[in-house]
Design an enzyme around this catalytic site. Structure first.
Site: not given
Ligand code: DX5
Ligand code: ZN
Length: 219
Positions: A8, A33, A35, A37, A66, A68, A137, A176
């Site tokens: 990620s 990956h 993210d 947000m 992904h 969010m 998650m 994740d």
């Molecule tokens: C959190 C993200 C993850 C995050 C995971 O909301 O969806 O993808 O990057 O990070 P680690 O591996 O540090 O828990």
């Molecule tokens: Zn993620």
């Protein structure tokens, strides 16, 4: 099914993103990956389609996007057009998840639904026939560096059983949050196919070695 490591980039150095991507390629990462947000569905804010598009231009590794974000179904096309290879949105934010999954698939993109730690598997049970993957998650979405929520283990087992019930052995189970070299092999034994890891990779002395080690642990 081939097991996949999905670093990620949330935890990467955004000022040097191209060299981070080259590092992931060299280390043998399977997918990247990303993210997304929006500061609304989750309290953190990252990046959107223009950055996905720029990433797509510099790597041939598949991009696992992904979302969010609130109202994800209003902007699916932007992520598809930007080059997402895998695209997932949260069940908790969706209005017409089945139609949206089918729409994503119709565009030749792998479609996934994501659930937060407190959302039970039964919520997405009827969506299994329409998903290429389900993303569980194992931390509260929004930030990297949190600890793996142990209760996720039961959800992985439950989903694995449902794969048989629905005759969907090809359904990819992605997890994740809080995944590291210490817990990845037990998660693999429980039936996880794709492993997202941010801080465990980027916040180590030697990310290349860490990825290689994680890959070995899931063989
Ligand atoms: C959190 C993200 C993850 C995050 C995971 O909301 O969806 O993808 O990057 O990070 P680690 O591996 O540090 O828990
Ligand atoms: Zn993620």
């Amino acid at each position: 099914m081939n097991k996949l490591i999905a670093p990620s980039i949330l935890s990467s150095d955004f000022m040097n993103i191209e060299s981070e991507i080259r590092m992931l390629e060299k280390a043998g990462a399977d997918i990247i990956h990303c993210d997304v947000m929006d500061g609304h569905f989750v309290p953190n804010l990252t990046f959107g389609p223009p950055i996905i598009k720029q990433l797509k231009a510099i790597t041939s590794l598949p991009l696992d996007v992904h979302l969010m974000i609130s109202n994800p179904e209003e902007t699916l096309d932007q992520y598809i057009d930007a080059g997402a290879d895998w695209l997932s949105f949260h069940y908790e934010a969706a209005v017409h998840p089945r139609q949206s999954l089918e729409y994503i698939k119709s565009k030749g993109v792998k479609a996934g639904i994501v659930i937060k730690p407190e959302t039970p598997i039964v919520a997405v049970r009827e969506l299994i026939p329409y998903c290429d993957f389900i993303l569980l998650m194992s931390v509260n979405p929004g930030f990297g560096g949190q600890s793996y929520i142990l209760r996720t283990n039961d959800k992985i087992k439950e989903l694995n059983e449902l794969k048989k019930t629905f005759k969907r052995e090809d359904l990819i189970i992605e997890v994740d949050g809080g995944i590291n070299a210490d817990n990845i092999s037990s998660l693999s034994e429980l039936g996880v196919d794709a492993f997202v890891a941010g801080s465990a990779i980027f916040h180590t002395e030697n990310p290349v070695e860490t990825i290689k080690k994680m890959k070995n642990l899931i063989k």
